[in-house]
Design an enzyme around this catalytic site. Structure first.
Site, PDB file in Angstrom:
ATOM      1  N   LYS A   1       1.984  -3.628   6.615  1.00  0.00           N
ATOM      2  CA  LYS A   1       2.381  -3.576   5.190  1.00  0.00           C
ATOM      3  C   LYS A   1       3.890  -3.352   5.091  1.00  0.00           C
ATOM      4  CE  LYS A   1      -1.623  -4.234   3.269  1.00  0.00           C
ATOM      5  NZ  LYS A   1      -1.922  -5.536   2.689  1.00  0.00           N
TER       6      LYS A   1
ATOM      7  N   SER B   1       0.829  -1.207   0.000  1.00  0.00           N
ATOM      8  CA  SER B   1       0.000   0.000   0.000  1.00  0.00           C
ATOM      9  C   SER B   1       0.859   1.251   0.000  1.00  0.00           C
ATOM     10  CB  SER B   1      -0.874  -0.023   1.258  1.00  0.00           C
ATOM     11  OG  SER B   1      -1.460   1.232   1.486  1.00  0.00           O
TER      12      SER B   1
ATOM     13  N   TYR C   1      -2.153  -1.347  11.048  1.00  0.00           N
ATOM     14  CA  TYR C   1      -2.394  -1.859   9.689  1.00  0.00           C
ATOM     15  C   TYR C   1      -1.259  -1.459   8.751  1.00  0.00           C
ATOM     16  CZ  TYR C   1      -3.942  -1.536   4.874  1.00  0.00           C
ATOM     17  OH  TYR C   1      -3.974  -1.595   3.508  1.00  0.00           O
TER      18      TYR C   1
HETATM   19  N1  UFG Z   1     -13.432  10.533   3.241  1.00  0.00           N
HETATM   20  C1  UFG Z   1     -14.476  11.403   3.508  1.00  0.00           C
HETATM   21  N2  UFG Z   1     -15.646  10.878   3.953  1.00  0.00           N
HETATM   22  C2  UFG Z   1     -15.837   9.551   4.155  1.00  0.00           C
HETATM   23  C3  UFG Z   1     -14.752   8.663   3.864  1.00  0.00           C
HETATM   24  C4  UFG Z   1     -13.574   9.199   3.423  1.00  0.00           C
HETATM   25  O1  UFG Z   1     -14.345  12.625   3.364  1.00  0.00           O
HETATM   26  O2  UFG Z   1     -16.914   9.144   4.573  1.00  0.00           O
HETATM   27  C5  UFG Z   1     -12.175  11.088   2.737  1.00  0.00           C
HETATM   28  C6  UFG Z   1     -11.011  10.808   3.642  1.00  0.00           C
HETATM   29  O3  UFG Z   1     -10.912  11.780   4.654  1.00  0.00           O
HETATM   30  C7  UFG Z   1      -9.866  10.835   2.661  1.00  0.00           C
HETATM   31  C8  UFG Z   1     -10.467  10.323   1.353  1.00  0.00           C
HETATM   32  O4  UFG Z   1     -11.870  10.472   1.511  1.00  0.00           O
HETATM   33  O5  UFG Z   1      -9.450  12.154   2.476  1.00  0.00           O
HETATM   34  C9  UFG Z   1     -10.148   8.879   1.086  1.00  0.00           C
HETATM   35  O6  UFG Z   1     -10.472   8.133   2.232  1.00  0.00           O
HETATM   36  P1  UFG Z   1     -10.565   6.541   2.223  1.00  0.00           P
HETATM   37  O7  UFG Z   1     -10.948   6.114   3.603  1.00  0.00           O
HETATM   38  O8  UFG Z   1     -11.411   6.081   1.102  1.00  0.00           O
HETATM   39  O9  UFG Z   1      -9.082   6.105   1.864  1.00  0.00           O
HETATM   40  P2  UFG Z   1      -7.722   6.385   2.653  1.00  0.00           P
HETATM   41  O10 UFG Z   1      -6.873   7.160   1.711  1.00  0.00           O
HETATM   42  O11 UFG Z   1      -7.917   6.928   3.987  1.00  0.00           O
HETATM   43  O12 UFG Z   1      -7.231   4.895   2.901  1.00  0.00           O
HETATM   44  C10 UFG Z   1      -6.886   4.095   1.847  1.00  0.00           C
HETATM   45  C11 UFG Z   1      -7.113   2.620   2.188  1.00  0.00           C
HETATM   46  C12 UFG Z   1      -6.191   2.154   3.258  1.00  0.00           C
HETATM   47  C13 UFG Z   1      -4.776   2.527   2.923  1.00  0.00           C
HETATM   48  C14 UFG Z   1      -4.688   4.014   2.652  1.00  0.00           C
HETATM   49  C15 UFG Z   1      -3.319   4.424   2.211  1.00  0.00           C
HETATM   50  O13 UFG Z   1      -8.441   2.419   2.614  1.00  0.00           O
HETATM   51  O14 UFG Z   1      -6.288   0.761   3.359  1.00  0.00           O
HETATM   52  O15 UFG Z   1      -5.558   4.330   1.582  1.00  0.00           O
HETATM   53  O16 UFG Z   1      -3.205   5.816   2.248  1.00  0.00           O
HETATM   54  F1  UFG Z   1      -3.957   2.245   3.952  1.00  0.00           F
END
Ligand code: UFG
Length: 345
Positions: free
Chosen positions: A158, A129, A154
């Site tokens: 990785k 990741s 988590y």
């Molecule tokens: N977000 C919102 N509202 C929500 C969900 C997410 O605004 O309800 C935003 C988050 O704050 C973030 C973006 O959307 O800015 C993406 O969020 P995600 O949760 O979809 O993804 P992340 O980038 O946080 O996490 C993903 C994977 C993880 C991995 C990570 C690596 O889910 O497994 O990328 O950066 F570790």
């Protein structure tokens, strides 16, 4: 059956695993799946068969069960390679139950690699990741960027698993490995038959969007509009899951065909384009014609402000490039959500 050979896909009923299984079958491989169904559903096997016309062989057990794994390898002495997806993957949950994450994600990796050594299986693709980079100092981030202290157990698994693989290969084991560092996979198969299937309230952006559009969630929260980005919301490199699945085929074939340059290699798998949360929302609204009920709320703890991939090395070495647009990602995710809800088993 006349195939290109047997590939083991661990976690093959999961989100990325199921899409990769479809692509492997389409490319003429025989796929064997090991999954404990801890975060996926058995009907996905039926769906894979519906899409490809071929049913992958499914072994339901936990990779922590080393003796069961050993008998699996004895039953299948002719594996060409392993693509390892099976893992626990919720960032927040990993903070609450770290020991589960460490045991589950690390010990299963060790068990697989020990099995590979014992049974002389050479080729291994690991699901890593972009989380290993933390907030990079330079964007876009390339594979040489420093690994930052992990933000969660988590993310730490990785990092450690990449090291376990590298050290095992470095110790002279006859194993070749590629770690693929995914950015943010979203979207679903064109058929609408497989896609992301989160249990309970989704943590990730796209399933929350599609569930809000369907009416399962009342309101989508946008976590922060005061970041140092053009519209103030966080930026990610969203990649269509089918593009991501195809990168796995290319990676395992690079190993099988001895085209790798080192016995341990790492590649970024993203599109090279960053999109903000608000841009993703607007893409969804535009392509589906559905207005999303969303509101801006405070920042989510642990979020990285912005990250997107430098894909130069991956594109050159793998001869692979992500092809699908953000609009195709939105549209396919929406097709899957509707199809799943309307045909729920
Ligand atoms: N977000 C919102 N509202 C929500 C969900 C997410 O605004 O309800 C935003 C988050 O704050 C973030 C973006 O959307 O800015 C993406 O969020 P995600 O949760 O979809 O993804 P992340 O980038 O946080 O996490 C993903 C994977 C993880 C991995 C990570 C690596 O889910 O497994 O990328 O950066 F570790």
């Amino acid at each position: 059956m006349n195939t290109k050979g047997k590939i083991l896909v661990t976690g093959g009923t999961g989100y990325i695993g199921s899409h990769t299984t479809v692509e492997l079958i389409n490319q003429g491989y025989e796929v064997l799946i090991i999954d404990n169904l801890s975060n996926s559903e058995a009907f996905i096997i039926d769906r894979i068969e519906q899409i490809t016309g071929i049913r992958p062989k499914f072994y339901e057990f936990d990779l922590l069960d080393q003796s069961r794994l050993s008998s699996f390898f004895e039953e299948n002495p002719d594996l060409k390679g392993i693509i390892h997806f099976a893992a626990a993957k919720a960032v927040g949950e990993s903070v609450d139950i770290p020991l589960h994450y460490y045991r589950n994600n690390l010990v299963t990796m060790i068990n697989l690699l020990e099995g590979m050594k014992q049974h002389k299986i050479e080729n291994f693709v690991f699901s890593s990741s972009c989380t290993v980079y933390g907030q990079p100092d330079k964007l876009p981030v390339n594979e040489h960027a420093p690994i930052k202290p992990a933000e969660s157990p988590y993310g730490y698994t990785k990092q450690v698993n990449e090291n376990i693989l590298k050290d095992t290969i470095g110790s002279g084991a006859a194993i070749k490995g590629i770690a693929l560092r995914y950015f943010n996979p979203i979207g679903a198969h064109d058929s609408g038959l497989i896609g992301e299937l989160p249990r309970g309230v989704p943590n990730n952006l796209m399933p929350f969007i599609t569930q809000t559009a369907y009416g399962i969630r009342e309101q989508l929260r946008v976590f922060g509009d005061d970041y140092n980005t053009p519209d103030g919301s966080c930026i990610r490199d969203y990649i269509h899951v089918v593009d991501l699945a195809k990168a796995h085929i290319v990676a395992i074939e690079r190993l099988i065909q001895h085209n790798n340059k080192n016995n341990f290699e790492v590649f970024n798998i993203g599109t090279g384009n960053g999109f903000s949360v608000l841009e993703v929302i607007h893409s969804f609204e535009k392509t589906t014609g559905i207005k999303l009920n969303y509101k801006i709320v405070g920042r989510r703890a642990g979020d990285i402000e912005q990250i997107w991939a430098d894909t130069t090395i991956g594109n050159q070495e793998l001869g692979w490039k992500a092809e699908r647009s953000i609009d195709e990602m939105s549209l396919s995710a929406w097709k899957w959500e509707q199809n799943y809800r309307n045909t729920k088993q």
